[in-house]
Design a protein around this motif. Structure first.
Motif, PDB file in Angstrom:
ATOM      1  N   MET A 126       0.834  -1.194   0.000  1.00  0.00           N
ATOM      2  CA  MET A 126       0.000   0.000   0.000  1.00  0.00           C
ATOM      3  C   MET A 126       0.872   1.248   0.000  1.00  0.00           C
ATOM      4  O   MET A 126       1.769   1.389   0.828  1.00  0.00           O
ATOM      5  CB  MET A 126      -0.899  -0.008   1.244  1.00  0.00           C
ATOM      6  CG  MET A 126      -1.793   1.208   1.373  1.00  0.00           C
ATOM      7  SD  MET A 126      -3.190   1.178   0.235  1.00  0.00           S
ATOM      8  CE  MET A 126      -4.119  -0.211   0.913  1.00  0.00           C
ATOM      9  N   ASP A 168      -7.519   7.653   4.732  1.00  0.00           N
ATOM     10  CA  ASP A 168      -7.029   6.694   3.747  1.00  0.00           C
ATOM     11  C   ASP A 168      -8.031   6.516   2.610  1.00  0.00           C
ATOM     12  O   ASP A 168      -9.246   6.541   2.818  1.00  0.00           O
ATOM     13  CB  ASP A 168      -6.779   5.333   4.398  1.00  0.00           C
ATOM     14  CG  ASP A 168      -5.699   5.393   5.461  1.00  0.00           C
ATOM     15  OD1 ASP A 168      -4.934   6.382   5.464  1.00  0.00           O
ATOM     16  OD2 ASP A 168      -5.625   4.464   6.285  1.00  0.00           O
ATOM     17  N   ARG A 169      -7.499   6.343   1.412  1.00  0.00           N
ATOM     18  CA  ARG A 169      -8.349   6.053   0.247  1.00  0.00           C
ATOM     19  C   ARG A 169      -8.298   4.552   0.008  1.00  0.00           C
ATOM     20  O   ARG A 169      -7.291   4.024  -0.475  1.00  0.00           O
ATOM     21  CB  ARG A 169      -7.874   6.806  -0.989  1.00  0.00           C
ATOM     22  CG  ARG A 169      -8.711   6.466  -2.218  1.00  0.00           C
ATOM     23  CD  ARG A 169      -8.421   7.372  -3.367  1.00  0.00           C
ATOM     24  NE  ARG A 169      -9.201   6.964  -4.528  1.00  0.00           N
ATOM     25  CZ  ARG A 169      -9.712   7.796  -5.412  1.00  0.00           C
ATOM     26  NH1 ARG A 169      -9.533   9.088  -5.259  1.00  0.00           N
ATOM     27  NH2 ARG A 169     -10.390   7.355  -6.445  1.00  0.00           N
ATOM     28  N   LEU A 170      -9.356   3.873   0.361  1.00  0.00           N
ATOM     29  CA  LEU A 170      -9.429   2.416   0.213  1.00  0.00           C
ATOM     30  C   LEU A 170     -10.677   2.096  -0.610  1.00  0.00           C
ATOM     31  O   LEU A 170     -11.703   1.674  -0.096  1.00  0.00           O
ATOM     32  CB  LEU A 170      -9.491   1.742   1.585  1.00  0.00           C
ATOM     33  CG  LEU A 170      -8.355   2.126   2.557  1.00  0.00           C
ATOM     34  CD1 LEU A 170      -8.587   1.515   3.927  1.00  0.00           C
ATOM     35  CD2 LEU A 170      -7.011   1.667   1.995  1.00  0.00           C
ATOM     36  N   GLU A 171     -10.560   2.302  -1.899  1.00  0.00           N
ATOM     37  CA  GLU A 171     -11.710   2.155  -2.785  1.00  0.00           C
ATOM     38  C   GLU A 171     -11.733   0.815  -3.520  1.00  0.00           C
ATOM     39  O   GLU A 171     -12.703   0.482  -4.170  1.00  0.00           O
ATOM     40  CB  GLU A 171     -11.712   3.292  -3.830  1.00  0.00           C
ATOM     41  CG  GLU A 171     -11.647   4.684  -3.223  1.00  0.00           C
ATOM     42  CD  GLU A 171     -12.892   5.050  -2.452  1.00  0.00           C
ATOM     43  OE1 GLU A 171     -13.908   4.371  -2.632  1.00  0.00           O
ATOM     44  OE2 GLU A 171     -12.849   6.007  -1.660  1.00  0.00           O
ATOM     45  N   ASP A 219      -5.659   2.719  -4.346  1.00  0.00           N
ATOM     46  CA  ASP A 219      -5.696   2.851  -2.896  1.00  0.00           C
ATOM     47  C   ASP A 219      -4.376   3.423  -2.375  1.00  0.00           C
ATOM     48  O   ASP A 219      -3.307   3.170  -2.931  1.00  0.00           O
ATOM     49  CB  ASP A 219      -5.928   1.496  -2.235  1.00  0.00           C
ATOM     50  CG  ASP A 219      -7.284   0.906  -2.607  1.00  0.00           C
ATOM     51  OD1 ASP A 219      -8.043   1.595  -3.293  1.00  0.00           O
ATOM     52  OD2 ASP A 219      -7.553  -0.227  -2.207  1.00  0.00           O
ATOM     53  N   ARG A 237      -2.626   5.206   1.622  1.00  0.00           N
ATOM     54  CA  ARG A 237      -2.814   5.662   2.990  1.00  0.00           C
ATOM     55  C   ARG A 237      -2.272   7.080   3.128  1.00  0.00           C
ATOM     56  O   ARG A 237      -1.267   7.427   2.510  1.00  0.00           O
ATOM     57  CB  ARG A 237      -2.105   4.735   3.986  1.00  0.00           C
ATOM     58  CG  ARG A 237      -2.660   3.320   4.007  1.00  0.00           C
ATOM     59  CD  ARG A 237      -2.131   2.521   5.188  1.00  0.00           C
ATOM     60  NE  ARG A 237      -2.605   1.158   5.176  1.00  0.00           N
ATOM     61  CZ  ARG A 237      -3.822   0.771   5.555  1.00  0.00           C
ATOM     62  NH1 ARG A 237      -4.684   1.664   5.983  1.00  0.00           N
ATOM     63  NH2 ARG A 237      -4.179  -0.495   5.507  1.00  0.00           N
TER      64      ARG A 237
END
Length: 375
Positions: free
Chosen positions: A2, A37-40, A45, A47
């Motif tokens: 990530m 965080d961008r957790l799409e 994605d 952090r």
């Protein structure tokens, strides 16, 4: 793995206690830390690690106070990433808050506008500031409105028994209708008017929490010092209250009255709403943009006295005012404001990522040529 990017928060707001800028900064920091965080699940994605006053340059740097040391770092900050600035005041609002020597005032105001102009993006807590910034030659397209927020865990309602206990702890009558306010002791805050209203309503008790955050520079310092020495007996000036105890000021009140003549987006209003108090404010244009329908209003002391009498004697009127405040508290909820910050920070972070990629490509090509990787 990530990917991880850094959001560096730069602030020296803690150098002056008892001001709304510090409260707003602390609340925002607590709100967004660990929640950006961008957790799409779409392959993009990443952090976002939030750091505070870090020595290393962040991918995005959010400057919350206009300290010269931050301004001097801007070339390095913008060479790597994106610079964001918070707009807490303009020259005209400073004029109403502090007495600044004429020569220094001209230099400082010029610096302040240059500071704002140097940012890639600006954030303001009141949309009415956007056209004012435009009047100084700042592109309104780079200004984003995101309101203030307070934590409902810290500023919460209490029952009537606890309300009365708090009044006793602060040396007040547990049974009297209680009007509260918080803010720096400045003329523009309406402190003199608050005292005049208290004198006209001896059946009630009034509380003002706050001090001269900027000492002798505070507007109206001399006359307010005299007021502190000679004020109505039903008015308590608490002085500076530690933020951990600030909820008690609202929790022991029946209504929050802020007769201020000028504000941006007072944190005290959100704090009082969160503690379940009706809100009574001066009828100002800037409130209509951000608080319309959530508060009671008056033009002058006569109007404030009339409103307070209605609130203290008419239970149905009080209930309607309480409902209005509750709707305002729901609108400026944690989820709503967090979603606005997430959208904004993702936008500027992706802008920073694109910017860094643009610089990396020619550098990568040069390195390939130097090592024989490209023929």
């Amino acid at each position: 793995l990530m990917r991880e990017y850094t959001l560096n928060m730069l602030s020296h707001a803690d150098q002056v206690k008892g001001q709304g800028v510090l409260s707003a900064y602390e609340e925002e920091l607590a709100l967004v830390t660990g929640r950006l965080d961008r957790l799409e699940g779409d392959g993009d994605d990443y952090r976002i690690r939030v750091r505070v006053n870090a020595r290393t340059v962040g991918d995005v740097t959010h400057i919350h106070t206009v300290n010269p040391e931050f301004f001097l770092q801007l070339p390095l900050i913008k060479a790597k990433g994106i610079a964001v600035g918070s707009v807490h005041f303009l020259p005209e609002t400073m004029d109403q808050s502090l007495h600044i020597p004429r020569l220094f005032r001209k230099v400082f105001y010029s610096y302040l506008i240059q500071f704002y102009k140097s940012m890639d993006h600006l954030v303001t807590v009141n949309p009415c500031f956007i056209p004012k910034l435009a009047a100084y030659g700042i592109d309104p397209e780079k200004v984003t409105y995101i309101p203030n927020y307070v934590s409902a865990k810290r500023f919460s309602r209490v029952d009537e028994q606890r309300k009365k206990e708090l009044r006793r702890e602060w040396g007040l009558d547990p049974e009297r209708f209680t009007v509260v306010c918080a803010g720096q002791l400045q003329t523009r805050k309406g402190v003199m008017e608050f005292a005049q209203i208290a004198e006209r309503l001896p059946q009630m008790q009034f509380v003002w929490a706050g001090n001269f955050a900027f000492g002798n520079m505070s507007d109206g310092h001399r006359e307010l010092e005299q007021l502190l020495q000679n004020h109505p007996k039903n008015l308590l000036f608490t002085g500076l209250v530690d933020r951990e105890k600030m909820p008690q000021i609202y929790q022991m009140g029946d209504v929050m009255l802020l007769p201020s003549f000028d504000e941006l987006f007072p944190m005290t209003v959100l704090e009082a709403m969160s503690c379940g108090l009706p809100i009574l404010l001066r009828d100002l244009d800037l409130y209509r943009v951000i608080l319309d329908g959530y508060y009671l209003k008056a033009q002058d002391n006569d109007g404030f006295v009339e409103q307070l009498l209605s609130l203290s004697t008419d239970s149905e009127y009080y209930a309607r005012a309480l409902q209005m405040s509750g709707e305002g508290n729901a609108f400026y909820s944690e989820e709503h404001v967090l979603s606005m910050w997430r959208q904004f920070y993702h936008q500027v972070m992706e802008e920073s990522i694109r910017k860094q990629e643009t610089f990396r490509k020619p550098l990568k090509k040069v390195l390939q040529m130097a090592t024989g990787g490209t023929r």
